[in-house]
Enzyme design. Structure first.
Site, short mmCIF file in Angstrom:
data_model
loop_
_atom_site.label_atom_id
_atom_site.label_comp_id
_atom_site.label_asym_id
_atom_site.label_seq_id
_atom_site.Cartn_x
_atom_site.Cartn_y
_atom_site.Cartn_z
N ALA A 160 91.02 40.13 -18.29
CA ALA A 160 91.24 41.51 -17.87
C ALA A 160 92.39 42.13 -18.66
O ALA A 160 93.15 41.44 -19.33
CB ALA A 160 91.55 41.56 -16.37
N GLU A 217 84.51 34.38 -16.54
CA GLU A 217 83.64 34.83 -15.46
C GLU A 217 82.39 35.54 -16.00
O GLU A 217 81.30 35.41 -15.43
CB GLU A 217 84.42 35.76 -14.52
N GLY A 238 88.47 36.95 -16.82
CA GLY A 238 87.24 37.72 -16.76
C GLY A 238 86.26 37.35 -17.86
O GLY A 238 85.05 37.46 -17.67
N GLU A 281 94.19 32.92 -13.80
CA GLU A 281 94.73 33.93 -12.89
C GLU A 281 95.88 33.40 -12.03
O GLU A 281 96.78 34.15 -11.66
CB GLU A 281 93.62 34.49 -11.99
#
Length: 255
Positions: free
Chosen positions: A61, A109, A106, A129
């Site tokens: 992110a 993911e 991300g 994270e």
């Protein structure tokens, strides 16, 4: 635009294009959802490749953007974040991630949303994270655990450590490791092979597996049974069985 969709010979490539690291800011997330929905609708797209370019898949992110968000802002945004990734996971066609360089947070993911992951021998994957005082928020706690099992997922999520391609392969986080220069070529070849297959049967197979994993065995068998019987109404089933009887297996030309 930070994400593009290009289609050729039945394969749609969803290409992240936000140099230098393909950081997944809000605009990129929303564009990703739009293109996943477009790939779902388009009849000329029969399989999909997720691709971040030759150097990096996606490093996660946009931390600077997230740093400016308070609790209320993230409550309002978190559903949109997950919806973008879910749109990719629910493309009812075969999806392969071509992973080069970093696939972190991300980025990891996003790779988890694919049906198959081909990684470069220099790839590094992880869910870091926890090092920010957070947990994965775009499906990492759910899709990673379903893919590699809860204890391996917890190891990656609790520590935030990055794993190199060989360990990712051993964990089951990726399905194939190839030289970096061959990642997109092999991903495209995998997608192209399936793009020539029976589209409705592939859609049925994907939905039966994915939906069945979320329910009990009896419900999963009912989902399989309904799709199996329903495919007897399709032209592809007629073509496939006729070809098998007349020419032997594996020679059908589906429409």
């Amino acid at each position: 635009m930070t994400v593009h969709l290009e289609a050729a010979e039945g394969v749609g490539t969803i290409r992240l294009d936000r140099p230098p690291m393909n950081a997944l800011d809000i605009a990129t997330q929303d564009r990703l959802r739009e293109l996943a929905e477009e790939a779902t609708r388009r009849e000329d797209v029969r399989a999909v490749v997720l691709w971040g370019g030759e150097k990096v898949f996606a490093a996660g992110a946009d931390i600077k953007e997230m740093q400016q968000m308070d609790h209320a802002a993230m409550v309002a945004r978190s559903r949109g974040l997950q919806d973008a990734f879910t749109a990719v996971a629910r493309i009812p066609k075969p999806v392969v991630a071509a992973v080069t360089g970093y696939a972190l947070g991300g980025g990891c993911e996003l790779a988890l949303c694919a049906d198959f992951r081909i990684a470069a021998d220099n790839a590094k994957l992880g869910q870091p994270e926890i090092l920010l005082g957070l947990i994965p928020g775009a499906g990492g706690t759910q899709r990673l655990a379903r893919l590699v099992g809860p204890s391996k997922a917890k190891d990656l999520i609790f520590t935030g450590r990055q794993v190199k391609a060989p360990e990712a392969l051993e964990l089951g986080l990726v399905d194939r490791v190839v030289p970096a220069a061959e990642v997109y070529e092999q991903a495209h070849a995998w997608a192209a092979k399936l793009a020539a297959g029976p589209a409705l049967a592939l859609r049925a197979a994907k939905e039966a597996v994915d939906t069945g994993l979320e329910t009990d065995i009896d419900t999963g068998l009912a989902i399989e049974r309904n799709w199996f019987a329903g495919l007897f109404a399709t032209e592809d089933r007629e073509i496939g069985m006729r070809s098998f009887v007349e020419d032997g297996p594996g020679k059908a030309k589906f429409v």
